[in-house]
Design a protein around this motif. Structure first.
Motif, PDB file in Angstrom:
ATOM      1  N   PRO A  11      29.380  56.328 -21.798  1.00 58.35           N
ATOM      2  CA  PRO A  11      27.370  56.924 -22.307  1.00 58.35           C
ATOM      3  C   PRO A  11      26.750  56.644 -21.510  1.00 58.35           C
ATOM      4  CG  PRO A  11      28.914  57.073 -24.143  1.00 58.35           C
ATOM      5  CD  PRO A  11      29.374  56.086 -23.160  1.00 58.35           C
ATOM      6  N   GLU A  12      26.620  54.485 -21.577  1.00 58.17           N
ATOM      7  CA  GLU A  12      25.758  54.458 -20.689  1.00 58.17           C
ATOM      8  C   GLU A  12      25.743  54.619 -19.666  1.00 58.17           C
ATOM      9  OE1 GLU A  12      27.744  52.983 -22.885  1.00 58.17           O
ATOM     10  OE2 GLU A  12      26.827  52.455 -24.614  1.00 58.17           O
ATOM     11  N   ALA A  13      25.964  55.234 -19.030  1.00 48.93           N
ATOM     12  CA  ALA A  13      26.821  55.541 -17.424  1.00 48.93           C
ATOM     13  C   ALA A  13      25.679  56.837 -17.401  1.00 48.93           C
ATOM     14  CB  ALA A  13      28.049  55.340 -16.621  1.00 48.93           C
ATOM     15  N   ARG A  14      25.383  57.257 -17.977  1.00 48.79           N
ATOM     16  CA  ARG A  14      24.589  58.587 -17.775  1.00 48.79           C
ATOM     17  C   ARG A  14      23.752  58.556 -16.655  1.00 48.79           C
ATOM     18  NH1 ARG A  14      26.016  63.094 -16.201  1.00 48.79           N
ATOM     19  NH2 ARG A  14      27.384  63.612 -18.130  1.00 48.79           N
ATOM     20  N   GLU A  15      22.879  57.778 -17.312  1.00 47.54           N
ATOM     21  CA  GLU A  15      21.371  57.455 -16.390  1.00 47.54           C
ATOM     22  C   GLU A  15      22.481  57.162 -14.288  1.00 47.54           C
ATOM     23  OE1 GLU A  15      17.251  54.689 -15.500  1.00 47.54           O
ATOM     24  OE2 GLU A  15      18.517  54.627 -17.782  1.00 47.54           O
ATOM     25  N   ALA A  16      22.979  55.892 -14.275  1.00 46.78           N
ATOM     26  CA  ALA A  16      23.490  55.829 -13.210  1.00 46.78           C
ATOM     27  C   ALA A  16      24.202  57.373 -12.661  1.00 46.78           C
ATOM     28  CB  ALA A  16      24.129  54.492 -13.010  1.00 46.78           C
TER      29      ALA A  16
END
Length: 93
Positions: A11-16
């Motif tokens: 989920p932390e990859a959403r912004e990238a």
């Protein structure tokens, strides 16, 4: 039928991923807002002659939905593969 909301495995990859989408679609000539990169799908759909509405799109064919999504996702995957190849070259040195 419940609406499925796609989530990245990390989920932390959403912004990238959103930044990558904006970058590759800008390179393809689309006007993309970094605040809402998902809106580029409407421009892609319009270029392909697919009637894509904001909200419910249960009337379009899966073939048309795939054409629109494939145009965007295909470019993202290609960019990710290029990044991975570049990183592998750096690690080999």
């Amino acid at each position: 039928m419940a609406r499925r909301k796609r989530q990245p495995v990390v989920p932390e990859a959403r912004e990238a991923l959103d930044k990558l989408k904006a970058k590759v679609m800008k390179e393809a000539g689309y006007n993309v807002s970094e605040q809402s990169p998902d809106d580029v799908k409407y421009s892609v759909a319009k270029d392909m002659g697919v009637e894509l509405a904001k909200g419910y799109n249960g009337t379009i064919t899966s073939k048309d939905a795939g054409r629109v999504g494939g145009e965007i996702g295909g470019r993202m995957v290609k960019a990710l593969i290029q990044q991975a190849k570049a990183n592998l070259g750096k690690q080999a040195r």
